[in-house]
Design a protein around this motif. Structure first.
Motif: not given
Length: 211
Positions: A1-25
């Motif tokens: 994925m490529y985007s010139r908008s830093a806020p859009a990239v951060r929003a996409f990363a945050d949404a993806l992080r919420l969907l991924l399962p939480v890893r055990d330490a």
């Protein structure tokens, strides 16, 4: 994925992080390189048809270059020979007309002898659906028809390719045969023209004998 908008990239990363399962330490994180495999790319072997085609193209270009060189050295009859040779080159694209006419005739004859006639229903503009003998729904595009229900003739051995709206096999046979014969006549004429020039320049064929 490529985007010139830093806020859009951060929003996409945050949404993806919420969907991924939480890893055990203490969970072991596998390196991506461990699941990768390297397969050496092997060059496919050249078939005899491809090798023969390359040889013919090479011989053709060498003959044209020899005729052009001979003409530049002062043998003016070789300019006419080269012109005839280049006109004869039109045989290559015209040859596809012979092949297209034969394919058209063969498909129409196959539909005429072993085709099955079914009813087709219009799904959207220019496209009809029909059910084959196996119960599968097939699609067929025909921009010349506008009726809601049509008759479709198809080949059970190849219903996806060999199918047409209506029973126009007679017209298709006649048109395909005409295209094949005309293209074949043009191929023969162009081949004769292409060979006549070099043979006349070599004094193998007399130009006066052609008249």
């Amino acid at each position: 994925m490529y985007s010139r908008s830093a806020p859009a990239v951060r929003a996409f990363a945050d949404a993806l992080r919420l969907l991924l399962p939480v890893r055990d330490a203490g969970e072991v994180r596998t390196d991506g390189a461990l699941v990768m495999t390297r397969v050496p790319v092997e060059k496919p072997a050249m078939g005899w048809r491809r090798a023969a085609l390359r040889l013919l193209v090479s011989l053709y270009l060498l003959a044209a270059a020899a005729m052009a060189m001979t003409g530049l050295l002062g043998a003016y009859e070789w300019y006419a020979a080269l012109a005839c040779w280049l006109i004869g080159s039109l045989t290559i694209p015209v040859r596809h007309g012979v092949s297209a006419g034969c394919d058209m005739t063969r498909e129409a004859w196959r539909l005429r002898t072993s085709g099955v006639l079914v009813e087709g229903r219009k799904s959207y503009h220019g496209t009809y659906e029909f059910t084959d003998l196996d119960g599968r729904i097939r699609s067929l595009r025909d921009s010349y028809e506008s009726a809601e229900r049509v008759r479709i003739l198809y080949d059970p051995a190849d219903p996806q390719q060999a199918a047409q709206v209506g029973q126009r096999t007679a017209g298709t046979l006649a048109f395909g045969g005409l295209v094949c014969l005309l293209s074949l006549a043009m191929v023969i004429a162009l081949t004769a023209i292409g060979l006549a020039g070099p043979l006349a320049a070599l004094h193998v064929l007399s130009v006066d004998a052609l008249y």
